[in-house]
Design a protein around this motif. Sequence first.
Motif, short mmCIF file in Angstrom:
data_model
loop_
_atom_site.label_atom_id
_atom_site.label_comp_id
_atom_site.label_asym_id
_atom_site.label_seq_id
_atom_site.Cartn_x
_atom_site.Cartn_y
_atom_site.Cartn_z
N ILE A 181 0.84 -1.20 0.00
CA ILE A 181 0.00 0.00 0.00
C ILE A 181 0.87 1.25 0.00
O ILE A 181 0.61 2.21 -0.74
CB ILE A 181 -0.95 -0.02 1.21
CG1 ILE A 181 -1.97 -1.16 1.09
CG2 ILE A 181 -1.68 1.31 1.35
CD1 ILE A 181 -2.80 -1.38 2.33
N GLU A 182 1.93 1.23 0.81
CA GLU A 182 2.84 2.36 0.86
C GLU A 182 3.61 2.53 -0.44
O GLU A 182 3.74 3.64 -0.96
CB GLU A 182 3.82 2.18 2.02
CG GLU A 182 4.85 3.31 2.11
CD GLU A 182 5.96 3.00 3.09
OE1 GLU A 182 6.78 3.90 3.34
OE2 GLU A 182 6.03 1.87 3.59
N ALA A 183 4.11 1.43 -0.98
CA ALA A 183 4.91 1.50 -2.20
C ALA A 183 4.12 2.08 -3.37
O ALA A 183 4.66 2.79 -4.22
CB ALA A 183 5.44 0.12 -2.57
N GLN A 184 2.81 1.80 -3.41
CA GLN A 184 1.97 2.27 -4.51
C GLN A 184 1.18 3.52 -4.13
O GLN A 184 0.41 4.02 -4.97
CB GLN A 184 1.01 1.15 -4.92
CG GLN A 184 1.75 -0.07 -5.47
CD GLN A 184 0.86 -1.27 -5.69
OE1 GLN A 184 -0.30 -1.30 -5.25
NE2 GLN A 184 1.37 -2.29 -6.36
N ASN A 185 1.36 4.01 -2.91
CA ASN A 185 0.66 5.20 -2.43
C ASN A 185 -0.84 5.09 -2.68
O ASN A 185 -1.48 6.02 -3.19
CB ASN A 185 1.22 6.47 -3.09
CG ASN A 185 0.74 7.73 -2.40
OD1 ASN A 185 0.65 7.80 -1.18
ND2 ASN A 185 0.41 8.75 -3.19
N ALA A 186 -1.42 3.96 -2.32
CA ALA A 186 -2.84 3.72 -2.52
C ALA A 186 -3.64 4.47 -1.46
O ALA A 186 -3.44 4.23 -0.26
CB ALA A 186 -3.15 2.23 -2.46
N SER A 187 -4.53 5.35 -1.87
CA SER A 187 -5.25 6.21 -0.92
C SER A 187 -6.72 5.84 -0.77
O SER A 187 -7.48 6.55 -0.14
CB SER A 187 -5.15 7.67 -1.36
OG SER A 187 -5.67 7.85 -2.66
N SER A 188 -7.15 4.72 -1.37
CA SER A 188 -8.52 4.24 -1.21
C SER A 188 -8.49 2.72 -1.21
O SER A 188 -7.52 2.09 -1.66
CB SER A 188 -9.42 4.75 -2.34
OG SER A 188 -9.05 4.16 -3.58
N ILE A 189 -9.56 2.10 -0.74
CA ILE A 189 -9.63 0.65 -0.74
C ILE A 189 -9.56 0.13 -2.17
O ILE A 189 -8.87 -0.85 -2.46
CB ILE A 189 -10.92 0.16 -0.05
CG1 ILE A 189 -10.97 0.64 1.41
CG2 ILE A 189 -11.02 -1.36 -0.11
CD1 ILE A 189 -9.83 0.15 2.26
N GLY A 190 -10.27 0.79 -3.08
CA GLY A 190 -10.21 0.36 -4.48
C GLY A 190 -8.81 0.42 -5.04
O GLY A 190 -8.39 -0.47 -5.79
#
Length: 813
Positions: A181-190
Amino acid sequence: MHNSKRQKQSGIRRPRTKAVLYASVTLAIGLAGVSLSASPVLAQAATVYSVPAGALDTALTRFGVASGIQVLSDSGTTSRLKSPGVSGARTPNEALSALLSGTGLTYRFAGQKSVTIVNPAADVGIHTGATQLQAIVAHGERAGWGPVDGFVAKNSLTGTKTDTPLMETPQSVSVVSAEQIEAQNASSIGATLRYTAGVVGETTGAADTRYGGLLIRGFDMTGEAFYRDGLKLPGTSYGDFQALDPYGAERIEVLKGPASVLYGQNGPGGIVNYVSKRPTDTTFNEISLGAGNFDTFETQFDFSGPFSEESDWSYRLTGVGRNAKSQVDFVDDDRIFVAPALTYSPDEDTTLTILGNYQRDRAGWGLQFMPALGTVFDNDGRSIPTNRFLGEPDFDYYNTDQGSLGYMFEHKFSEDLTVRQNVRYSHLANDQAIIYGGGYLDSATGELSRWSDKGSSRLNTIAVDNQVQYEVDTGPLSHTLLGGLDYRWTRFQDISDAYTVDPINVFDPVYGSDPVFSRHSNNTVTSQNQVGLYAQDQIKIDNWSFALGGRYDWASTDLDNRLAGTEVDKSVSAFTGRAGALYTFDNGIAPYVSYSESFLPPLDVSATGALFEPERGRQWEAGVKYQPPGFDSYLTASVFELVRENAIRWDAVGGTWEPRQTGEITSRGVEIEAVASLEHNFNLRASYTYLDVEITKDPDGGNKGRWPTAVPQHTAALWADYRVESDGFLDGLGLGAGVRYVGASYGNDANSFKVPASTVVDASLSYKIEDVILSVNATNLFDKKYVASCFNETFGCFYGERRRVMAKATLRW
């Protein structure tokens, strides 16, 4: 005296000086007069291990994670020793003997799930009166809830509710770690699920400031599939807990296919389980500041550790603050998220973790209902801009507050008997005012009709899950028995009013229309009580693993329609079952087959105010899992047939949304997924999905034999990142890149047109300088313009997310 049992960030227990405990363990061994040779483990089932040579403490931790066995060791003895490692399918005895080879240590099993590492020289000291004052360190405990080192999870609780290796779970489970999640900077569940096989997490586009839509194995699971720490968070027609910020998650797990045997009422596609960050046993601090396009400014913080060196209490405080706009004009995306947690471990056998969270979202209505003409197709050489806002700046808003408070309690009466109770109260409050497109009045000029709605939702839910786990052998069979009784109460009120509003020109908008109240369209109060009684037996014999489960559900739903002055109620019950078998070959290949069922009494009601019939689901799945010996990796391939009966679909009728119940939808597919965290800081995740989905029964809609809307036949994704370790200036440099492909999908149930396929590229760049990490992430790096999906041609198309860039500075200490 006692020894705390909390989990730390690395998965290894924090050493603590517990002289009496360690002395009593070794003294008991000596007084028993038992030989110091390795004792036989109670269940000699083989497990595939992939433990490289290195530090013995690390090797023991990896053994504990893979085997599910708690390893107790003397930190002063093991901390400086090296292990030759072990790979391939081995029994616990064989694996431990290999790991301890050349160290001078041996081991002794105290039960099926506990082993103590023994130093023969130290034991001699006990006989001569010397006292050992070293710490006991526990390795590999409750790995299914804990942090993942890299991208590759070995265990999960989501698939079985017991701490089971993924290699022994006869159903598809995908795990997205906090590191990914951190590596891809994912900011939503989707966004966290973009690289996961079988899942499309942003069917309505990432500009959707609500939650983005969710497909699992070809079925719309939005509002049905979201769980937090194994307890369901249901949604309403207007609001959903799925907007929960992923920064507070230790991992996001997807159990694919029906899961009612363990989780009660849910749809057949599967569940998404948000595993909360928990207090750590060592001090951990992180704070980051970030800025990006769309006027985004964000801060994140994560603080954790024990209250003192000898305290039985530890804490964690995680939070996010964001001030941002979005790719749609006049639409904000502001957020405050905070999640406190406390853990109390008075002894080795008891743990109580209290978890809370509050999230405040203040946003505009990012979901714009566009016509296909001008998005999917050119409108006389013109296309509607992706930032076009179809509402009114002074009218539209979408505000949500959600919060929860609960606890997770566990107590071990013995090595074989454990009881747990998980409880959570959750609240959701949503207020919204929206104006959205209703189709062209004149496509040549671009004049578009608009609908308007203003409404609110208030939802409260309480969930309780009581579990008893017992481990026992019957002859050559090793059993992990799980019994449970769960209860969920949900009550929500949906209110909406319809407004009339002037048209707008999609190519040359002029704002300033004042919506006029038209009518009250909805005021319903829905209450539901659900009770479930379930049982599961996980059986191991030699290289075989079996899972058998059954559940009986009782549910009552009450609907109070305050506009019509009517009240209806419905009580239903059902049995669901699951069975699976898996065989692990010595080379690490594990084929499996499983059958599972689901049951879902809907909370939605028809246009006439009637309650729908329960949805049912059933799935056959077969596949193969593989952990290559010597590599920290995990590969799965599966085929499945999944049937959903009494499926509910939503249609727009006269400016309002109405659900209808169709007959049956069948989804068949193939999924392939690979994840690896290899040497030299190289992480990889790859996935591919093929679907064949068909409406197999539709008595009223006339769509039998057609393909449901928004479901792509093919999806594929590949992500890789690498961090340099060298003596030069490149040391600490990190590079990452990913590509995502979503195939074409039909834009309506009539299958009269298709939404084209799309391919986008993501990238990351970072540099680590001691405790500081500087990073830049870009999603849709080349700013591709595409349509995420449509559900009709007139006004039901949604743009995908354009390029988003985020730069961050993170400090860890």
